[in-house]
Design a protein around this motif. Structure first.
Motif, PDB file in Angstrom:
ATOM      1  N   GLN A 140       0.817  -1.211   0.000  1.00  0.00           N
ATOM      2  CA  GLN A 140       0.000   0.000   0.000  1.00  0.00           C
ATOM      3  C   GLN A 140       0.849   1.259   0.000  1.00  0.00           C
ATOM      4  O   GLN A 140       1.934   1.291   0.569  1.00  0.00           O
ATOM      5  N   ARG A 141       0.308   2.286  -0.657  1.00  0.00           N
ATOM      6  CA  ARG A 141       0.910   3.622  -0.626  1.00  0.00           C
ATOM      7  C   ARG A 141      -0.200   4.582  -0.226  1.00  0.00           C
ATOM      8  O   ARG A 141      -1.249   4.633  -0.861  1.00  0.00           O
ATOM      9  N   HIS A 169      -3.680   3.105   0.095  1.00  0.00           N
ATOM     10  CA  HIS A 169      -4.315   2.498  -1.079  1.00  0.00           C
ATOM     11  C   HIS A 169      -3.438   1.360  -1.601  1.00  0.00           C
ATOM     12  O   HIS A 169      -2.225   1.523  -1.742  1.00  0.00           O
ATOM     13  N   THR A 170      -4.040   0.243  -1.911  1.00  0.00           N
ATOM     14  CA  THR A 170      -3.292  -0.897  -2.430  1.00  0.00           C
ATOM     15  C   THR A 170      -2.795  -0.583  -3.833  1.00  0.00           C
ATOM     16  O   THR A 170      -3.568  -0.203  -4.713  1.00  0.00           O
ATOM     17  N   VAL A 171      -1.469  -0.741  -4.024  1.00  0.00           N
ATOM     18  CA  VAL A 171      -0.863  -0.476  -5.328  1.00  0.00           C
ATOM     19  C   VAL A 171      -0.353  -1.766  -5.976  1.00  0.00           C
ATOM     20  O   VAL A 171       0.056  -1.756  -7.138  1.00  0.00           O
ATOM     21  N   GLY A 172      -0.368  -2.851  -5.228  1.00  0.00           N
ATOM     22  CA  GLY A 172       0.077  -4.119  -5.796  1.00  0.00           C
ATOM     23  C   GLY A 172       0.024  -5.221  -4.766  1.00  0.00           C
ATOM     24  O   GLY A 172      -0.224  -4.980  -3.574  1.00  0.00           O
TER      25      GLY A 172
END
Length: 82
Positions: A28-29, A32-35
């Motif tokens: 997460q960044r 928010h989940t980015v991968g």
């Protein structure tokens, strides 16, 4: 199987531990989940056996060869002399 959320900085800092883990993580960044990272277990025994078989084949190929001549030929090819 549950997915563990982890911040991107924490993921980067602890990457070796995540690779060795069995638990997938949601990277997460800013919340928010980015991968996702899903570790894959490798059968090291099969890889080691394949490497040993390849080494044995190479030894058999080189058994009747003049290794020094092969090295000289390779060096000549690399220099562009051939």
């Amino acid at each position: 199987m549950s997915v563990t959320p982890v911040g991107i900085r924490e993921f980067r800092a602890g990457l070796a531990g995540y690779v060795d883990s069995d638990t997938p993580v949601a990277v997460q960044r800013h919340g928010h989940t980015v991968g996702f990272f899903i570790p894959v277990k490798v059968d090291l025994t099969a890889e080691r056996d394949a490497f040993a078989a390849a080494a044995a084949k190479l030894d058999a190929l080189l058994a009747d060869e003049d290794v020094d001549a092969i090295v000289r030929d390779f060096d000549a090819l690399r220099r562009g002399d051939a």
